[in-house]
Design an enzyme around this catalytic site. Sequence first.
Site, PDB file in Angstrom:
ATOM      1  N   LYS A   1       0.920  -1.075  -0.265  1.00  0.00           N
ATOM      2  CA  LYS A   1      -0.004   0.353  -0.016  1.00  0.00           C
ATOM      3  C   LYS A   1       0.868   1.323   0.066  1.00  0.00           C
ATOM      4  CE  LYS A   1      -3.886  -2.640   2.336  1.00  0.00           C
ATOM      5  NZ  LYS A   1      -4.827  -2.570   1.026  1.00  0.00           N
TER       6      LYS A   1
ATOM      7  N   LYS B   1      -1.766 -12.068  -8.986  1.00  0.00           N
ATOM      8  CA  LYS B   1      -3.409 -11.767  -7.972  1.00  0.00           C
ATOM      9  C   LYS B   1      -4.295 -10.892  -8.978  1.00  0.00           C
ATOM     10  CE  LYS B   1      -4.269  -8.552  -4.253  1.00  0.00           C
ATOM     11  NZ  LYS B   1      -3.581  -7.537  -3.284  1.00  0.00           N
TER      12      LYS B   1
ATOM     13  N   LYS C   1      -9.237  -5.636  -8.051  1.00  0.00           N
ATOM     14  CA  LYS C   1      -9.979  -3.691  -8.472  1.00  0.00           C
ATOM     15  C   LYS C   1      -8.904  -3.420  -9.562  1.00  0.00           C
ATOM     16  CE  LYS C   1     -13.107  -0.261  -7.554  1.00  0.00           C
ATOM     17  NZ  LYS C   1     -14.312   0.286  -6.741  1.00  0.00           N
TER      18      LYS C   1
END
Length: 339
Positions: free
Chosen positions: A121, A202, A205
């Site tokens: 992140k 992976k 979205k």
Amino acid sequence: MTKKHVILTGDRPTGKLHIGHYVGSLKNRVELQNTGNYDSFIMIADMQALTDNARDPEKIRHSLIQVALDYLAVGIDPEKSTILVQSQIPALSELTETYLNLVTVSRLERNPTVKTEIKQKKFGESVPAGFFIYPVSQAADITAFKADTVPVGDDQEPMLEQTREIVRTFNNVYGKQILVEPEGYFPPKGLGRIPGLDGNAKMSKSLNNAIYLADDEDTIQKKVMSMYTDPKHIKVSDPGHVEGNTVFTYLDIFDEDKAKVADLKAQYQAGGLGDVKIKRYLNEVLQNTLKPIRERREQYAQDIPGVYDILKRGSEKANKVANQTLDEVRDAMGINYFK
């Protein structure tokens, strides 16, 4: 009468769920639910989602109902499983605060899952405190319902170990075997994670490489026809590779006719089978799998107030269970002053 096992599982509401969620967890939850051997608590973890989306609460509010629709669409039955909303269970916050006093900062810093997600992140030095301590919040979620079974992916094992440490510490410090140590329930090898349409390891979205449970027929077809295959398989006559070829990975997962898949692989490797043909076949397989899910979703979407009522009833039931656990925790600690 044999005592049922208790399951706690769930998802962060940060968008619609995709077929990776279906393969990795949703399908498994439905199968466990339908055995009749489990009391299942399935949580929409909105408070956990807010740990890194606090400045965009509308995203969480919108996604909450989308996740609920996906749950109902795949066959999670509110008469058999308890679907709850994390923020509507106040006892979870108090349990989290209690457990935080039993965990060191250095232990949280060593958690491999947290370290990986902080890096992914790109928080740098600006890690939200709520995100940093979310393994403790997860421990509160699991122990509030005395779950002994937690369906997770392999990458979540460190989170479960953190919960087990907290359970052992609490029971030891306060001399009561109140909390239950959970065990992980892992998907079969090879089904824990499905690659994205682009071949990325992976599906997500954020990478724009997912097929969603809510996608319509045309959207699914377009996505399948854009899928990554073998970049060296230029002409139909060229021998092709099936390893790392996303189309064949999906066929291995979704097509029940394993003999046909094996035959297609042999043709592709020998040369003479084009990418367009196998993509069209995969499209048929996925359409057959996802059509009933999409139709159930559309049906539930016609009565959104009814879906909210399901969430409300599930949260009310979960509240009673969590409050009972909290009462036992307070008793063990000797802080139920006015009981």
